[in-house]
Scaffold this active site. Structure first.
Site, PDB file in Angstrom:
ATOM      1  N   HIS A 118       0.815  -1.218   0.000  1.00  0.00           N
ATOM      2  CA  HIS A 118       0.000   0.000   0.000  1.00  0.00           C
ATOM      3  C   HIS A 118       0.849   1.269   0.000  1.00  0.00           C
ATOM      4  CE1 HIS A 118       0.432  -0.043   4.524  1.00  0.00           C
ATOM      5  NE2 HIS A 118       0.454   1.257   4.322  1.00  0.00           N
ATOM      6  N   ASP A 148       0.163  -7.557   1.584  1.00  0.00           N
ATOM      7  CA  ASP A 148       0.625  -6.169   1.697  1.00  0.00           C
ATOM      8  C   ASP A 148       2.147  -6.078   1.687  1.00  0.00           C
ATOM      9  OD1 ASP A 148       0.241  -3.454   1.772  1.00  0.00           O
ATOM     10  OD2 ASP A 148       0.099  -3.338   3.946  1.00  0.00           O
ATOM     11  N   SER A 222       4.802   2.388   7.911  1.00  0.00           N
ATOM     12  CA  SER A 222       4.397   1.278   7.045  1.00  0.00           C
ATOM     13  C   SER A 222       5.559   0.792   6.193  1.00  0.00           C
ATOM     14  CB  SER A 222       3.247   1.706   6.137  1.00  0.00           C
ATOM     15  OG  SER A 222       2.068   1.903   6.863  1.00  0.00           O
TER      16      SER A 222
END
Length: 478
Positions: A118, A148, A222
């Site tokens: 993402h 992911d 992230s």
């Protein structure tokens, strides 16, 4: 914005020292040294050069004349324009290129970088900034939305310092962990905590398993690594649960064992090849266990079998799968991960409970036949002034069986969601089947686009099927 200095925290563990030395240290006003502090500092100093910043840029996109895509903050008529749009002849400026920041780490000295899918999704340009502030444009080797995980490649002109992937299966709840990343763009930020839980399923798909940690993880973390105290990566920070958008001590990292499998697959050919059984499964509840004469509510109950699949003719409805290749299957969420990470064509042994007796069965793992990426359609029509922010694919028979969707249900499968998109805010998830939008059925991706463009009501009423259950959600599309 001001940054408040935090008060000094005492280390979790301190060394036992003599009373006289303690008194002298307190009288002198000096800090008491801690071996734990020194070990942590040594660890951070060793691994920090391997942690990188990811800068993902998306191309400029036109902003609709109405809606909340345009930032009216500070405009004297901002609230009015938000509700009713600009005056006649008023033209919104095109939105400039958007830039997102994330984290990552060096997987090997040749320049392979691991981050989240993402973080780089829909990016036109990706830049990797090393710890020494050198920057290099990166190419995407491959991404896997279902876990992911993404693998990038840069050419730094020299060997880079990689980190080692650890064994996430052996880490225990309560162990210390260290997260390093770039929260809110603050490079090389180090936070510490413990493993709060293992084997978390946070509705991010059947093939991802997460470590939960209370180490502070925020926007920008992230894709960054979660280290054990040996300096090994045991997880890739991927998600947080937060009512406010900031860390509340609920962070989630994809386990390193899954990352190891996915990155190896992506580096091989840029795609993930997943093993497939071809069964629909469910948990064994205490009530089902009692009805079936089972002592414990464990295993994965086979509720349906796809015709022509590897399981066809081997497994039966009502079988309870207890182990897969000697790995325990405690619940239905365990089996997709075990099967999905098994190489296609592998001869595997499954232990099942059938009619009260344990049996060992052999079968060959097949190739997962879910909707291919080539069939995916992004439903995000900004020019028309409408946006859903999802990527969808046709509902294949394989996907129907895996997600427990009945033959009487038609629709499109959500294969991806943009962060902060209308669909994500409304609670849609990967694997949901969109059955209707407004009054129109959405049998194909083109049907969904047509329904989105013709919808006059905002928010729109969307009917979805999630695991065989039909529910309505309201999605703001203007």
């Amino acid at each position: 914005m001001s940054i408040r200095k935090s008060s000094r925290l005492y280390p979790r563990t301190t060394n036992w020292i003599g009373a006289s030395a303690l008194g002298a240290a307190l009288l002198a006003g000096t800090a008491i040294p801690s071996l734990a502090d020194e070990a942590l500092a040594d660890l951070v100093e060793t691994v920090s050069p391997s942690v990188v910043t990811i800068v993902a840029v998306q191309d400029a996109a036109p902003v609709p004349a109405q809606g909340q895509e345009f930032d009216f903050e500070g405009h004297p008529f901002g609230e009015f324009f938000k509700r009713f749009g600009g005056p006649e002849g008023f033209k919104m400026p095109d939105r400039g290129p958007s830039q997102g920041l994330g984290s990552g780490f060096v997987l090997d000295e040749d320049g392979y970088i691991v981050t989240n899918h993402h973080v780089v999704d829909n990016a036109s340009t990706i830049t990797v900034r090393l710890s020494d502030d050198r920057s290099f444009e990166a190419e995407i080797v491959g991404t896997d939305p279902l876990t992911d995980i993404a693998v990038l490649k840069i050419d730094a002109g020299e060997a880079l310092q990689p980190v080692k992937l650890g064994d996430s299966d052996v880490i225990r709840v309560g162990e210390d962990v260290v997260a390093i990343g770039n929260p809110f763009g603050l490079n090389a930020t180090v936070t510490t905590g413990i493993v709060s839980a293992k084997g978390r399923n946070i509705s991010e798909g059947p093939y991802a398993e997460f470590i939960q940690t209370d180490a502070a993880i925020n926007k920008g973390n992230s894709g960054g690594p979660l280290f054990n105290m040996e300096g090994e990566v045991v997880g890739v920070n991927s998600a947080i649960y937060s009512p406010s958008g900031g860390s509340v001590g609920l962070g989630f990292a994809v386990t390193s064992n899954i990352v190891d499998h996915i990155t190896a697959d992506l580096r091989d050919d840029g795609q993930v090849s997943r093993g497939w059984l071809g069964v629909s499964i469910q948990n064994v509840s205490p009530e089902l266990a009692a009805a079936m004469g089972i002592d414990t509510a464990t295993g994965a109950l086979v509720s349906d079998i796809v015709s022509g699949s590897p399981a066809d003719g081997v497994l039966q409805q009502g079988d309870v799968i207890l182990t897969f290749n000697d790995e325990a299957v405690d619940s239905s969420s365990d089996l997709p991960i075990l099967v999905g990470t098994t190489k296609v064509g592998t001869d595997s042994v499954i232990t099942v409970l059938r009619n009260g007796q344990e049996e060992q069965l052999e079968l060959t793992i097949g190739q997962h036949q879910a909707a291919s990426a080539e069939a995916d359609v992004t439903v995000d029509d900004k020019v028309a002034g409408t946006s859903l922010g999802v990527t969808v694919a046709p509902l294949t028979e394989t996907a129907r069986a895996e997600m427990g969707v009945g033959e009487n249900v038609d629709g499109v499968v959500v294969t991806g969601l943009k962060p902060d998109s209308p669909a994500a805010k409304a609670g849609l998830q990967r694997g949901d089947v969109i059955v209707k939008l407004g009054e129109l059925e959405t049998v194909t991706p083109d049907d969904l686009k047509a329904a989105l463009e013709s919808e006059k009501t905002d928010p729109a009423l969307v009917l979805i099927n999630r695991g065989g259950n039909q529910i309505f959600v309201a999605v703001e599309i203007a």
